[in-house]
Design a protein around this motif. Sequence first.
Motif, PDB file in Angstrom:
ATOM      1  N   ILE A  28       0.782  -1.222  -0.125  1.00 58.46           N
ATOM      2  CA  ILE A  28       0.215  -0.157   0.006  1.00 58.46           C
ATOM      3  C   ILE A  28       0.756   1.204  -0.025  1.00 58.46           C
ATOM      4  CG2 ILE A  28      -1.841   1.356   1.246  1.00 58.46           C
ATOM      5  CD1 ILE A  28      -2.596  -1.393   2.415  1.00 58.46           C
ATOM      6  N   ALA A  29       1.782   1.375   0.945  1.00 57.49           N
ATOM      7  CA  ALA A  29       2.683   2.341   0.850  1.00 57.49           C
ATOM      8  C   ALA A  29       3.592   2.634  -0.449  1.00 57.49           C
ATOM      9  CB  ALA A  29       3.770   2.047   2.123  1.00 57.49           C
ATOM     10  N   THR A  30       3.887   1.589  -1.067  1.00 55.39           N
ATOM     11  CA  THR A  30       4.511   1.763  -2.325  1.00 55.39           C
ATOM     12  C   THR A  30       3.703   2.310  -3.425  1.00 55.39           C
ATOM     13  OG1 THR A  30       6.101  -0.014  -1.877  1.00 55.39           O
ATOM     14  CG2 THR A  30       5.678   0.553  -4.312  1.00 55.39           C
ATOM     15  N   GLN A  31       2.447   1.975  -3.343  1.00 54.98           N
ATOM     16  CA  GLN A  31       1.479   2.517  -4.177  1.00 54.98           C
ATOM     17  C   GLN A  31       1.063   4.001  -4.091  1.00 54.98           C
ATOM     18  OE1 GLN A  31       0.451   1.081  -6.886  1.00 54.98           O
ATOM     19  NE2 GLN A  31       1.565  -0.453  -6.818  1.00 54.98           N
ATOM     20  N   LEU A  32       0.809   4.289  -2.736  1.00 58.20           N
ATOM     21  CA  LEU A  32       0.614   5.464  -2.328  1.00 58.20           C
ATOM     22  C   LEU A  32       1.857   6.613  -2.741  1.00 58.20           C
ATOM     23  CD1 LEU A  32      -0.765   5.039   1.258  1.00 58.20           C
ATOM     24  CD2 LEU A  32      -2.051   6.014  -1.029  1.00 58.20           C
ATOM     25  N   ALA A  33       3.141   6.161  -2.508  1.00 58.05           N
ATOM     26  CA  ALA A  33       4.315   6.958  -2.889  1.00 58.05           C
ATOM     27  C   ALA A  33       4.344   7.243  -4.605  1.00 58.05           C
ATOM     28  CB  ALA A  33       5.592   6.201  -2.538  1.00 58.05           C
ATOM     29  N   LYS A  34       3.825   5.853  -5.195  1.00 52.29           N
ATOM     30  CA  LYS A  34       3.965   6.357  -6.521  1.00 52.29           C
ATOM     31  C   LYS A  34       2.922   7.282  -7.074  1.00 52.29           C
ATOM     32  CE  LYS A  34       5.352   1.412  -8.088  1.00 52.29           C
ATOM     33  NZ  LYS A  34       4.805   0.149  -8.596  1.00 52.29           N
ATOM     34  N   ARG A  35       1.830   7.633  -6.368  1.00 51.09           N
ATOM     35  CA  ARG A  35       0.930   8.523  -6.440  1.00 51.09           C
ATOM     36  C   ARG A  35       1.241   9.893  -6.021  1.00 51.09           C
ATOM     37  NH1 ARG A  35      -1.147   3.699  -6.900  1.00 51.09           N
ATOM     38  NH2 ARG A  35      -3.158   3.356  -8.240  1.00 51.09           N
ATOM     39  N   ALA A  36       2.476  10.150  -5.452  1.00 50.28           N
ATOM     40  CA  ALA A  36       2.899  11.341  -4.617  1.00 50.28           C
ATOM     41  C   ALA A  36       2.002  11.790  -3.636  1.00 50.28           C
ATOM     42  CB  ALA A  36       3.204  12.332  -5.734  1.00 50.28           C
ATOM     43  N   SER A  37       1.147  10.596  -2.970  1.00 48.74           N
ATOM     44  CA  SER A  37       0.237  10.941  -2.053  1.00 48.74           C
ATOM     45  C   SER A  37       0.839  11.243  -0.534  1.00 48.74           C
ATOM     46  CB  SER A  37      -0.532   9.634  -1.972  1.00 48.74           C
ATOM     47  OG  SER A  37      -1.773  10.013  -0.724  1.00 48.74           O
ATOM     48  N   HIS A  38       0.381  12.268  -0.063  1.00 46.66           N
ATOM     49  CA  HIS A  38       0.723  12.567   1.324  1.00 46.66           C
ATOM     50  C   HIS A  38       0.537  11.470   2.347  1.00 46.66           C
ATOM     51  CE1 HIS A  38       1.162  16.555  -0.132  1.00 46.66           C
ATOM     52  NE2 HIS A  38       1.857  16.981   0.988  1.00 46.66           N
ATOM     53  N   TYR A  39      -0.730  10.591   2.215  1.00 41.67           N
ATOM     54  CA  TYR A  39      -0.942   9.506   2.935  1.00 41.67           C
ATOM     55  C   TYR A  39       0.114   8.438   2.823  1.00 41.67           C
ATOM     56  CZ  TYR A  39      -5.860  10.868   3.814  1.00 41.67           C
ATOM     57  OH  TYR A  39      -6.775  11.597   4.223  1.00 41.67           O
TER      58      TYR A  39
END
Length: 230
Positions: A149-160
């Motif tokens: 999940i963290a990897t996918q959020l990082a790819k989306r440049a998400s603060h989450y």
Amino acid sequence: MKPQPPGVIYSVLATLLDYPDQHLLDALEEARALLRDAPGLTRSARSGAERFIDYCGERDLLTLQENYVALFDRGRDTSLYLFEHVHGESRDRGQAMVDLLQMYEQHGLHLERAELPDYLPVFLEYLSLLPADEARSLLRETGEILQAIATQLAKRASHYSFIVGALLPLAGVGDGPTPVVANDDDALAPPDPAELRSLDAAYADAPVRFTGAPAPATEPITFYNHRPAR
């Protein structure tokens, strides 16, 4: 300073990962202070949490809600429902949910409304009730899912990704990916306003409270193994 309850870090991170409402905005500075002093967080995790809290504090509630729905409710890769990453929509997910719900209830956590037990903020609230060693042991069982999940959020440049990433060292899977936040918003696509109104009604609840939860039962538990059968 008064010592923090051992599970407060999980309660704070659960609140920050939940659907945003006014109660969250009102609790941001308390969350900042608690995470600043929480044991177990790495320096990078604390810094990321600060950036996330700043992100929330600088935006109006509707924008936060739109971004949340677009990010988490529009695909499996970033879903915060843990069993969705393992079972998808298979029949096995239903039994796993029943087992997890029974475990919660045995330890004093009773869900309300349409809450699902594999929702990550709910799971973190459960961990906040447990002794520190037991909580970490259970969190480690979700380590691969949290990493994904963290990897996918990082790819989306998400603060989450900062908040999910803060869980990774606690789960024993490193510091987590660092997103390159190229813009100030996480929205992927504008959600239907009716969807936001429905979520607002579902999440209307008591003000955020990070401490004072009931003590869990003391009997030992075993957590469902998230790894799919081969």
